[in-house]
Design a protein around this motif. Sequence first.
Motif, mmCIF file in Angstrom:
data_model
loop_
_atom_site.group_PDB
_atom_site.id
_atom_site.type_symbol
_atom_site.label_atom_id
_atom_site.label_comp_id
_atom_site.label_asym_id
_atom_site.label_seq_id
_atom_site.Cartn_x
_atom_site.Cartn_y
_atom_site.Cartn_z
ATOM 1 N N ASN A 188 9.698 11.489 34.197
ATOM 2 C CA ASN A 188 10.167 10.892 35.458
ATOM 3 C C ASN A 188 11.531 11.423 35.883
ATOM 4 O OD1 ASN A 188 7.875 9.409 35.620
ATOM 5 N ND2 ASN A 188 8.784 7.464 34.993
ATOM 6 N N GLU A 189 12.450 11.576 34.912
ATOM 7 C CA GLU A 189 13.814 11.979 35.284
ATOM 8 C C GLU A 189 13.960 13.471 35.511
ATOM 9 O OE1 GLU A 189 17.180 10.693 33.018
ATOM 10 O OE2 GLU A 189 16.453 8.629 32.936
ATOM 11 N N LEU A 190 13.269 14.277 34.705
ATOM 12 C CA LEU A 190 13.527 15.725 34.733
ATOM 13 C C LEU A 190 12.284 16.542 35.076
ATOM 14 C CD1 LEU A 190 15.782 15.865 31.523
ATOM 15 C CD2 LEU A 190 16.523 15.800 33.895
ATOM 16 N N GLY A 191 11.166 15.867 35.263
ATOM 17 C CA GLY A 191 9.943 16.565 35.673
ATOM 18 C C GLY A 191 9.293 17.375 34.561
ATOM 19 N N TRP A 192 9.702 17.116 33.304
ATOM 20 C CA TRP A 192 9.128 17.909 32.203
ATOM 21 C C TRP A 192 7.698 17.467 31.889
ATOM 22 C CZ3 TRP A 192 7.126 16.534 27.430
ATOM 23 C CH2 TRP A 192 6.845 17.608 26.566
ATOM 24 N N LEU A 193 6.855 18.456 31.693
ATOM 25 C CA LEU A 193 5.497 18.224 31.194
ATOM 26 C C LEU A 193 5.160 19.375 30.246
ATOM 27 C CD1 LEU A 193 3.231 17.260 34.243
ATOM 28 C CD2 LEU A 193 3.739 15.843 32.250
ATOM 29 N N PRO A 194 4.398 19.113 29.186
ATOM 30 C CA PRO A 194 4.011 20.229 28.325
ATOM 31 C C PRO A 194 3.045 21.155 29.056
ATOM 32 C CG PRO A 194 2.901 18.215 27.659
ATOM 33 C CD PRO A 194 3.857 17.828 28.740
ATOM 34 N N ARG A 195 3.136 22.450 28.772
ATOM 35 C CA ARG A 195 2.251 23.402 29.452
ATOM 36 C C ARG A 195 1.090 23.836 28.579
ATOM 37 N NH1 ARG A 195 5.974 27.850 32.477
ATOM 38 N NH2 ARG A 195 6.572 26.515 34.203
ATOM 39 N N THR A 196 1.225 23.668 27.263
ATOM 40 C CA THR A 196 0.235 24.245 26.347
ATOM 41 C C THR A 196 -0.602 23.151 25.701
ATOM 42 O OG1 THR A 196 1.943 25.864 25.882
ATOM 43 C CG2 THR A 196 0.022 25.908 24.446
ATOM 44 N N THR A 197 -1.902 23.209 25.885
ATOM 45 C CA THR A 197 -2.773 22.235 25.221
ATOM 46 C C THR A 197 -2.846 22.589 23.731
ATOM 47 O OG1 THR A 197 -4.719 23.621 25.488
ATOM 48 C CG2 THR A 197 -4.253 22.037 27.261
ATOM 49 N N PHE A 198 -3.279 21.642 22.916
ATOM 50 C CA PHE A 198 -3.380 21.923 21.487
ATOM 51 C C PHE A 198 -4.405 23.031 21.226
ATOM 52 C CE2 PHE A 198 -4.853 21.260 17.120
ATOM 53 C CZ PHE A 198 -3.629 21.337 16.470
ATOM 54 N N ASP A 199 -5.511 22.997 21.938
ATOM 55 C CA ASP A 199 -6.560 24.005 21.705
ATOM 56 C C ASP A 199 -6.040 25.412 21.965
ATOM 57 O OD1 ASP A 199 -8.213 22.009 21.040
ATOM 58 O OD2 ASP A 199 -9.360 21.981 22.904
ATOM 59 N N GLU A 200 -5.238 25.547 23.022
ATOM 60 C CA GLU A 200 -4.670 26.853 23.371
ATOM 61 C C GLU A 200 -3.554 27.223 22.373
ATOM 62 O OE1 GLU A 200 -5.339 29.206 25.383
ATOM 63 O OE2 GLU A 200 -3.453 30.323 25.145
ATOM 64 N N GLY A 201 -2.677 26.250 22.103
ATOM 65 C CA GLY A 201 -1.511 26.510 21.238
ATOM 66 C C GLY A 201 -1.906 26.874 19.816
ATOM 67 N N ILE A 202 -2.927 26.230 19.289
ATOM 68 C CA ILE A 202 -3.309 26.506 17.899
ATOM 69 C C ILE A 202 -3.935 27.904 17.803
ATOM 70 C CG2 ILE A 202 -5.588 25.343 17.942
ATOM 71 C CD1 ILE A 202 -3.125 25.126 15.023
ATOM 72 N N LYS A 203 -4.664 28.305 18.854
ATOM 73 C CA LYS A 203 -5.231 29.669 18.851
ATOM 74 C C LYS A 203 -4.111 30.701 18.895
ATOM 75 C CE LYS A 203 -9.550 28.726 21.158
ATOM 76 N NZ LYS A 203 -10.004 28.428 22.485
ATOM 77 N N ARG A 204 -3.126 30.455 19.770
ATOM 78 C CA ARG A 204 -1.999 31.386 19.886
ATOM 79 C C ARG A 204 -1.226 31.470 18.571
ATOM 80 N NH1 ARG A 204 1.943 30.219 24.785
ATOM 81 N NH2 ARG A 204 0.328 29.326 26.088
#
Length: 339
Positions: A292-308
């Motif tokens: 809410n304050e800074l507009g941060w959201l994660p960009r990488t899903t777990f499925d994508e991140g674990i493959k990377r």
Amino acid sequence: MNILVTGGAGFIGANFVYYELENHPDDRIVCLDKLTYAGNLQTLDKAMTNPNFRFVKGDIADRDCVFPLFEEEKFDIVVNFAAESHVDRSVENPEIFLKTNILGTQVLMDACRKYGIKRYHQVSTDEVYGDLPLDRPDLFFTEETPIHTSSPYSASKASADLLVLAYARTFKLPVSITRCSNNYGPYHFPEKLIPLMISRALAEESLPVYGKGENVRDWLYVEDHCAAIDLVIRKGREGEVYNIGGHNERTNLQVVKTILNLLDKSEDLITYVTDRPGHDMRYAIDPTKIHNELGWLPRTTFDEGIKRTIQWYLDNESWWKNILEGDYQSYYERMYKDR
Ligand code: NAD
Ligand code: TYD
């Protein structure tokens, strides 16, 4: 901006160094790191060629090292990643956790008071909140959740957080704190769950799952953590705590099976071993405030991140094999033999 990154030869600190050099090419980054077993200069090889980067070997708890560095560099921002970070090691030997994580934080903040600073940022953890029960999936850690620690590691991190907030109130030090859930990604030291399981699965060695593997962790790809810290140090409010997490809860068994599946290895490699004493059941972050304050959201899903992440370990075998050949072998023997 001249930014001090402590612990930048470790997992998250190094990823943050690269994040800053790429996203703020005009800023100068100085990394102060003691190069403990968890610090690795090879990790910073690429940064070393950047004229805006300087590496200094030293202990954050050593005033004779920290104060002259502050005097010389006149930092604008300090981001403190330096810590002893492994729960199992804190069970074996708590003392160094108190020295680095608490007294080291104090020395850094004393230097900030003496030499002046725009922001002191403490990189903390969701583990300061203790754990949540498995049968209450509706509960999450917010910034208001009481501190309630379980391990010497989390107690040392919580103590440091309290000291940071005390320096803000008493000395008007401009501080901020982020409390993040479990990270994963490149340069993660192979004593932690995900890199340990990847490296052992690749070698077709047994995968030691504590207890029944039912404990839940809330996994965040490390680059998303770096992006959140970057926002907080530049735009976050002074004196505030921000929780960071991306609603990626998985049981340990789910994580281990995902790794085995992606590497096409047999689940027979899984070995259930004696549980960690005081083992926290579930961590789960409510990141509403930072969103809410800074507009941060994660960009990488777990499925994508674990493959990377798995791909990174496949592409950088020499990085982790060098580690496995050192003192790591005696560590593994000590921790897992007869378990
Ligand atoms: P890490 O163990 O990989 O790296 C720690 C680094 O700090 C190493 O480079 C080490 O050499 C250095 N260091 C240790 N003692 C020092 C000292 N006295 N002086 C200077 N340098 C010293 O840790 P990490 O996983 O990268 O964690 C970084 C920070 O993030 C820690 O404060 C940790 O509590 C916090 N955190 C970690 C996670 C996670 O999932 N790994 C999650 C939330 C918060
Ligand atoms: P870890 O990576 O040490 O992070 P933390 O304790 O800070 O959450 O462990 C993550 C989870 O994995 C934790 O519940 C303990 C479990 N675990 C195992 O089951 N086996 C292992 O060999 C390790 C290192 C961890």
